[in-house]
Write a protein that holds these residues in place. Structure first.
Motif, short mmCIF file in Angstrom:
data_model
loop_
_atom_site.label_atom_id
_atom_site.label_comp_id
_atom_site.label_asym_id
_atom_site.label_seq_id
_atom_site.Cartn_x
_atom_site.Cartn_y
_atom_site.Cartn_z
N THR A 1 -25.34 61.83 -31.51
CA THR A 1 -24.51 62.24 -32.64
C THR A 1 -23.94 61.54 -33.75
O THR A 1 -23.37 62.44 -34.57
N ARG A 2 -24.28 60.35 -33.79
CA ARG A 2 -23.38 59.50 -34.69
C ARG A 2 -25.11 58.77 -35.35
O ARG A 2 -24.24 58.32 -36.25
N GLU A 3 -25.83 59.22 -35.38
CA GLU A 3 -26.66 58.54 -35.90
C GLU A 3 -27.17 56.97 -36.51
O GLU A 3 -26.64 57.40 -37.79
N ILE A 4 -27.01 56.66 -34.76
CA ILE A 4 -27.26 55.11 -35.06
C ILE A 4 -28.64 55.01 -34.90
O ILE A 4 -29.57 55.67 -34.24
N GLN A 5 -29.08 53.91 -36.31
CA GLN A 5 -30.11 52.92 -35.95
C GLN A 5 -30.31 51.91 -35.41
O GLN A 5 -29.11 51.32 -35.20
N LEU A 6 -31.09 52.23 -34.80
CA LEU A 6 -32.04 51.15 -33.07
C LEU A 6 -32.65 50.46 -34.10
O LEU A 6 -33.54 50.76 -34.26
N ARG A 7 -32.54 48.80 -33.69
CA ARG A 7 -34.11 47.93 -34.65
C ARG A 7 -33.98 46.66 -33.93
O ARG A 7 -33.01 46.24 -32.96
N GLY A 8 -34.86 46.48 -33.18
CA GLY A 8 -35.63 45.41 -32.44
C GLY A 8 -35.94 44.23 -33.28
O GLY A 8 -36.16 44.42 -34.25
N SER A 9 -35.45 43.31 -32.72
CA SER A 9 -36.55 41.71 -33.44
C SER A 9 -36.88 40.89 -32.33
O SER A 9 -36.02 40.32 -31.10
N PHE A 10 -37.28 40.76 -32.63
CA PHE A 10 -38.87 39.63 -31.36
C PHE A 10 -39.17 38.29 -32.43
O PHE A 10 -39.65 38.53 -33.59
N ARG A 11 -38.59 37.49 -32.05
CA ARG A 11 -39.16 36.02 -31.82
C ARG A 11 -38.90 35.87 -33.94
O ARG A 11 -37.93 36.52 -35.16
N PHE A 12 -39.72 35.41 -34.54
CA PHE A 12 -39.85 35.34 -36.14
C PHE A 12 -41.93 35.18 -36.70
O PHE A 12 -42.73 34.98 -36.01
N ASP A 13 -41.76 35.00 -38.15
CA ASP A 13 -42.80 34.31 -38.70
C ASP A 13 -42.85 33.41 -39.31
O ASP A 13 -42.13 32.26 -39.33
N ALA A 14 -42.24 33.78 -40.75
CA ALA A 14 -42.03 33.28 -41.79
C ALA A 14 -40.71 32.82 -42.21
O ALA A 14 -40.27 31.95 -42.82
N ASP A 15 -40.28 33.13 -41.30
CA ASP A 15 -38.42 33.04 -41.26
C ASP A 15 -38.48 31.55 -40.84
O ASP A 15 -37.47 31.13 -41.18
N PHE A 16 -39.77 31.12 -40.21
CA PHE A 16 -39.09 29.33 -39.54
C PHE A 16 -39.84 28.78 -41.09
O PHE A 16 -38.49 27.71 -40.68
N ASP A 17 -40.01 28.60 -41.84
CA ASP A 17 -39.70 27.53 -42.40
C ASP A 17 -38.25 28.16 -43.68
O ASP A 17 -38.06 27.07 -44.25
N ASP A 18 -37.67 29.02 -43.83
CA ASP A 18 -36.64 29.39 -44.56
C ASP A 18 -35.55 28.63 -43.75
O ASP A 18 -34.31 28.66 -44.11
N ALA A 19 -35.78 29.07 -42.19
CA ALA A 19 -34.57 28.29 -41.34
C ALA A 19 -34.79 27.20 -42.04
O ALA A 19 -33.21 26.23 -41.71
N ILE A 20 -35.60 26.05 -41.85
CA ILE A 20 -35.88 24.78 -42.11
C ILE A 20 -35.62 24.10 -43.09
O ILE A 20 -34.27 23.46 -43.56
#
Length: 352
Positions: free
Chosen positions: A278-297
C-alpha cells in the motif's frame, strides 16, 4: 603455521596447519590480522551459519590482511613482502550472474571460512594461507595492515549503501549498530547523507554509531523514541533481526526504499507485507560485494573515519577469549586477531 580451527559449536582450537606451497596462479600470504565476523561467531556458538553446518574441522575467518610470502611459478602479483588485503570470494566466472557483472551472487562461489560446501573452504585465521593471485590486493602506501583489515566488512557496507541508491542529502535509518551497521553509517556520512538515524537495543553500540557519523540514535526497545526515525527516505536493515526489518518497513516514508543487509534467521518470519504494497516500498537485498572491495581499500587509504569500530585485539593463542568477547555487544564491536604476535603471549589485550 598455527591456525584458529572450529570443530563444532563452542569447540575452537589453535592448531598446526600446513598451508602448502603456492601453485602457478597462486600467492602465499603471511596473515597479520583477521577480523572476527558475525558468521564466524555463528560457527563458534552454533556450529553453523543458517543451514551450513560444520562437518569437518574448518579454519575460520575471511577478513584478513598480511604480507606476500611467496608466488607460484610464473605468477604475476605483488612482490614478496608487500602488504596486501585478501578478497575472500572465488566466483565461478562461468554462470549468468558472473557474466552480468554480479559475481557477488554467484551460486557457485567459494568463500574463505565457509561450510557451505564439502570439503569446506578453509579460512584465513592462519599464520599462512594460499589463495588465487587475483584475490590479492596490494595496499596503497600509507595504509596500515591493521586499518586495512576492515576492507572486507567495509565492502559489505559500501555495497549495501550502493544498493540503496543516491544517499546524498537523504534521511536514512539504519537498524543495528554492530560492526557492519557502524560501517554503513561511516559510508553514509562519507557519501553525504543529511541525516543518519541509528536504532539498536544497547547504549554502547549506539554511542559508537554517534562517533562514526550518526546524527541521532534510537533505542529500539523504547517506542517513544521511534518518531526520531519516522519518514526516512531510505532504511538499511543491518541487525539480522525480524524486528529490525519490521521497523524499517514501518518507518520508511511512502515510496521509500528498504535494503536488507543483515541475514535473518532460517525459515519464515512475520512480515508486514501489506505496508510494502500500500505504500509502494521498494525492498532490495544486499549480499557480500565484488569490485566494492577495491573501492573500500581506497576509502580506507583516503581516511574514512572507521577507527571507533575496532575495539579489541587478541593474539591468536587467545582466540576463544576473543570470540567470547566479540559476542558481547555491550563490551565490544569489531574484535581482531593478531596473527603476528607471539602465539603464546600473555600480554594484556589491546582495547582501543
Amino acid at each position: 603455521m598455527r591456525a584458529c580451527v572450529a570443530h563444532g559449536a563452542k569447540d575452537l582450537r589453535v592448531e598446526d596447519r600446513d598451508p602448502g606451497a603456492p601453485a602457478p596462479g597462486q600467492i602465499a600470504v603471511a596473515i597479520s590480522y583477521g577480523g572476527v565476523c558475525g558468521s564466524d561467531l555463528h560457527y563458534y556458538h552454533r556450529g553453523a551459519v543458517g543451514d551450513f553446518r560444520i562437518q569437518e574441522p574448518m579454519v575460520l575467518g575471511h577478513e584478513v590482511v598480511g604480507r606476500v610470502s611467496a608466488l607460484g611459478t610464473g605468477t604475476d602479483g605483488p612482490a614478496v613482502g608487500t602488504p596486501v588485503a585478501v578478497h575472500p570470494a572465488t566466483p565461478c566466472d562461468n554462470c549468468r550472474e558472473c557474466a552480468e557483472g554480479r559475481r557477488n551472487i554467484c551460486a557457485n562461489a567459494r568463500y574463505l571460512g565457509s561450510a557451505a560446501r564439502m570439503p569446506h573452504v578453509q579460512g584465513g585465521f592462519a599464520q599462512g594461507i594460499v589463495v588465487p593471485a587475483d584475490q590479492v590486493r596490494a595496499l596503497p602506501e600509507g595504509l596500515t595492515e591493521r586499518r586495512a583489515v576492515l576492507a572486507e566488512p567495509l565492502s559489505v557496507a559500501l555495497h549495501a549503501v550502493r544498493r540503496a541508491g543516491d544517499v546524498a542529502g537523504k534521511r536514512v535509518l539504519v537498524t543495528g549498530a554492530g560492526p557492519i551497521g557502524l560501517l554503513v553509517v561511516a559510508v553514509l556520512r562519507h557519501l553525504g547523507a543529511a541525516e543518519i538515524i541509528v536504532s539498536d537495543l544497547l547504549d554502547e553500540p549506539l554511542a559508537l554509531a554517534t562517533r562514526v557519523g550518526a546524527t541521532a540514535t534510537v533505542r529500539a526497545d523504547r517506542p517513544e523514541e521511534r518518531e526520531r526515525a519516522q519518514d526516512a527516505d531510505l532504511a538499511i536493515e543491518a541487525s539480522g533481526a525480524p524486528a529490525g526489518l519490521r521497523t524499517c518497513v514501518e518507518l520508511v516514508r511512502r515510496g521509500g526504499t528498504v535494503v536488507l543487509l543483515g541475514l535473518l534467521p532460517p525459515g519464515e518470519i512475520g512480515f508486514p507485507g501489506n505496508l510494502v504494497v500500500t505504500r509502494e516500498i521498494q525492498l532490495r537485498g544486499s549480499f557480500r560485494f565484488d569490485a566494492d572491495f577495491d573501492d573500500a581499500i581506497a576509502l580506507l587509504a583516503d581516511g574514512i573515519d572507521v577507527e571507533p569500530v575496532v575495539t579489541h585485539t587478541f593474539p591468536l593463542a587467545r582466540s576463544t577469549e576473543a570470540f567470547e568477547l566479540a559476542g558481547d555487544r555491550s563490551r565490544a564491536s569489531k574484535v581482531l586477531l593478531d596473527l603476528v604476535a607471539d602465539a603464546e603471549t600473555d600480554a594484556d589485550v589491546d582495547a582501543d
